[in-house]
Design a protein around this motif. Structure first.
Motif, PDB file in Angstrom:
ATOM      1  N   GLU A   1      28.000  35.288  32.280  1.00 26.89           N
ATOM      2  CA  GLU A   1      28.140  36.732  32.465  1.00 26.89           C
ATOM      3  C   GLU A   1      28.860  36.994  33.785  1.00 26.89           C
ATOM      4  OE1 GLU A   1      24.602  39.032  31.784  1.00 26.89           O
ATOM      5  OE2 GLU A   1      23.913  37.644  30.220  1.00 26.89           O
ATOM      6  N   ILE A   2      29.998  37.663  33.679  1.00 23.89           N
ATOM      7  CA  ILE A   2      30.787  37.978  34.875  1.00 23.89           C
ATOM      8  C   ILE A   2      30.650  39.467  35.160  1.00 23.89           C
ATOM      9  CG2 ILE A   2      33.090  37.993  35.908  1.00 23.89           C
ATOM     10  CD1 ILE A   2      33.877  35.773  33.944  1.00 23.89           C
ATOM     11  N   CYS A   3      30.186  39.794  36.348  1.00 27.84           N
ATOM     12  CA  CYS A   3      30.051  41.210  36.706  1.00 27.84           C
ATOM     13  C   CYS A   3      31.436  41.786  36.990  1.00 27.84           C
ATOM     14  CB  CYS A   3      29.148  41.370  37.930  1.00 27.84           C
ATOM     15  SG  CYS A   3      28.965  43.105  38.413  1.00 27.84           S
ATOM     16  N   THR A   4      31.822  42.809  36.234  1.00 35.07           N
ATOM     17  CA  THR A   4      33.152  43.409  36.383  1.00 35.07           C
ATOM     18  C   THR A   4      33.071  44.811  36.982  1.00 35.07           C
ATOM     19  OG1 THR A   4      32.990  44.190  34.113  1.00 35.07           O
ATOM     20  CG2 THR A   4      34.145  42.104  34.459  1.00 35.07           C
ATOM     21  N   GLN A   5      31.891  45.163  37.499  1.00 36.80           N
ATOM     22  CA  GLN A   5      31.707  46.466  38.125  1.00 36.80           C
ATOM     23  C   GLN A   5      32.728  46.675  39.249  1.00 36.80           C
ATOM     24  OE1 GLN A   5      29.237  48.447  36.937  1.00 36.80           O
ATOM     25  NE2 GLN A   5      29.751  50.167  38.279  1.00 36.80           N
ATOM     26  N   LYS A   6      33.353  47.870  39.289  1.00 35.90           N
ATOM     27  CA  LYS A   6      34.329  48.156  40.349  1.00 35.90           C
ATOM     28  C   LYS A   6      33.590  48.546  41.625  1.00 35.90           C
ATOM     29  CE  LYS A   6      38.298  47.764  38.078  1.00 35.90           C
ATOM     30  NZ  LYS A   6      38.741  46.367  38.172  1.00 35.90           N
TER      31      LYS A   6
END
Lengths: 337, 337
Positions: A41-46
């Motif tokens: 799971e890669i956090c892609t939150q800006k």
């Protein structure tokens, strides 16, 4: 309840749950994890810097390992959360780890990985790039040209300095400093290499000189943080327009001291010393393999500065963790590969 | 009548009247002229490129020599005006002289000086500086930092390219190209040096390749002018954001083709290849000594690329003209020094 952070999930049915707090360059690190039965799971939150609470929510109830960033505060709270979720593997995507409380990691039995062995030449090339750019006023010359102000060749336009025959000083001549020195020597500069001991023996004092008590302290502080008195530097730049400087790190990063951004005789870049495609993809691979290796129970690679076998894209990497800084404290075995 | 151009006068009672169309870096060239009984007039008008009419007015009725710039149109009109004013000495402050109609100078018996021998390393260092800056995205990274947009280290921020192990091509490997190649080799790049003949033998065609008929033609065209199809380059930069370029000269100098100024993957500087203090002061000295030598009737230095004796600030320069391109046509004698 807070809105959940955006994540991208790879191989959702994988046996081991691995979290990366940030997208990282390249795809090999992703493939290496999913081929070995990891759900990634890669956090892609800006959001540039995730808080401790953000990362606790990413860890959740079940997590086998985390790849984190040097901007994050990895201490008691995060290692206890990771441990509660069943995780014993963490790696910084960085050589440095002054964002990590290694004692807290030891307490919870969590391995702490880092990524040496791929930064030397990329970092030295940035230093050479800043030296040459500052000497030849590349940034202000580009701004002038781009603004359409150039209306013909002039004898005085952006006159800078020839480096040939000049003297270059390198304070802290470890691997990176020496690689930089080699580049500058061949441009026919004289180079003064200075180690801490050399400075001390000569009675010379760098601006914020202090004696490091251990090599670990040197490594943690090298090149990063408040090496330069930035307020004094701004004054010096104002009074000496012919003095030029190139900076990649800052005293109060990510901020600059007042006035620095207005100085034409400074080149300032946002901590990009290791920002080459080869190095950043290598760092991502090494961080992923640190976490994967600990999950799989692999031993520790014997020389963390010679990691070529892990970087060969056409071969399966060795069954080892490339670099775990608290291997000894955790009693992890060394690889015989 | 037009307003006269602003001039600064040195040594007003000097015997020989010498005009410099522009202020030039350093003071040694000024001192060398006034010590030898020259009245020196430096045009300080804030106008980047002087017109032929401007320069005719500077020459006036009596003028022994002029130091000019490569942006000026030195042809029939100016050489006849200089000759009428009694002058037989002109020097460009430049190596190139494609702004000079040498046949017209020959017709009026005016010597045409240029300034080789001091540009090689400074120009090669600019090329190295542009290569490294482009690879590491120094200009856009500096703009981002200066604008206050940096809020913390990120794995993808301004990822550029490591040069170590890459291949560098040099088209036109004369003195400058070879010096550049040496700098890049030591950064552990492979370098392909290409001479015109090498390209031809291999059937390769640079974009605007044509065979030069004489070495003089090569020298006049080298590095300057329309070497690159700039419109095609802008298209290529748009389609390939990872392709990066550093440019010091332009097809329609001082203008850029539409779109180039907006490309983040281009670094553009205003023709500053020779803009180091050492080189520009050296060029000024050599240009002044070309004019002074012709006025004094000195012979021509035998090797215009080895001019160190003229640059030693602690000694009287040799009694010779450092470099006169039409010495043979004018039958000027070669120095035995």
């Amino acid at each position: 309840m807070a809105k959940p952070l955006q994540v991208e999930v790879y191989n959702p049915n994988g046996k081991y749950r691995v979290v990366s707090t940030k997208p990282m360059p390249g795809t090999r690190w992703i493939n290496l994890l999913i081929e070995q039965d990891c759900r990634l799971e890669i956090c892609t939150q800006k959001k540039t810097i995730l808080s401790v609470e953000d990362i606790i929510s990413l860890i959740g109830d079940k997590c086998d390992g985390v790849i984190g960033q040097l901007t994050e505060d990895w201490g008691e709270k995060l290692f206890s959360a990771l441990s509660r979720a069943g995780g014993k593997a963490f790696s910084n995507m960085a050589v440095g780890y002054n964002n990590v409380d290694v004692n807290a990691a030891n307490k919870y039995g969590v391995a702490v990985g880092n990524t040496p062995g791929v930064l030397t030449e990329t970092t030295a090339e940035l230093a050479a790039s800043l030296s040459l750019s500052a000497a030849r006023r590349i940034v202000e010359a580009d701004e002038f040209m781009r603004a359409g102000l150039y209306d013909g060749w002039l004898p005085h336009l952006f006159v800078g300095n020839l480096l040939k025959g000049q003297t270059v000083g390198v304070i802290g001549a470890g691997r990176i400093g020496s690689a930089y020195a080699r580049m500058m020597v061949i441009s026919r500069c004289l180079v003064h290499l200075t180690y801490g001991q050399f400075l001390k023996a000569n009675g010379e004092q760098p601006v914020t000189w202090k004696r490091a008590s251990t090599m670990e302290e040197v490594l943690r502080e090298a090149d990063v943080g408040p090496v330069i008195d930035e307020v004094a530097l701004v004054e010096h730049l104002k009074v000496n327009p012919m003095f030029r400087v190139g900076l990649d790190v800052f005293e109060d990063e990510p901020y600059m001291k007042p006035g620095l951004a207005e100085m034409k005789n400074a080149i300032v870049v946002p901590h990009i010393a290791s920002a080459s495609k080869w190095t950043r993809e290598g760092m991502a691979t090494l961080a992923a393999l640190n976490v994967l290796g600990k999950i799989k129970g692999y031993p520790i690679w014997s020389d963390p500065n010679h990691v070529e076998p892990f970087l060969n894209e056409n071969a399966t990497p060795p069954a080892a963790c490339p670099s775990i800084v608290n291997a000894k404290a955790l009693g992890l075995p060394v690889s015989k590969l």
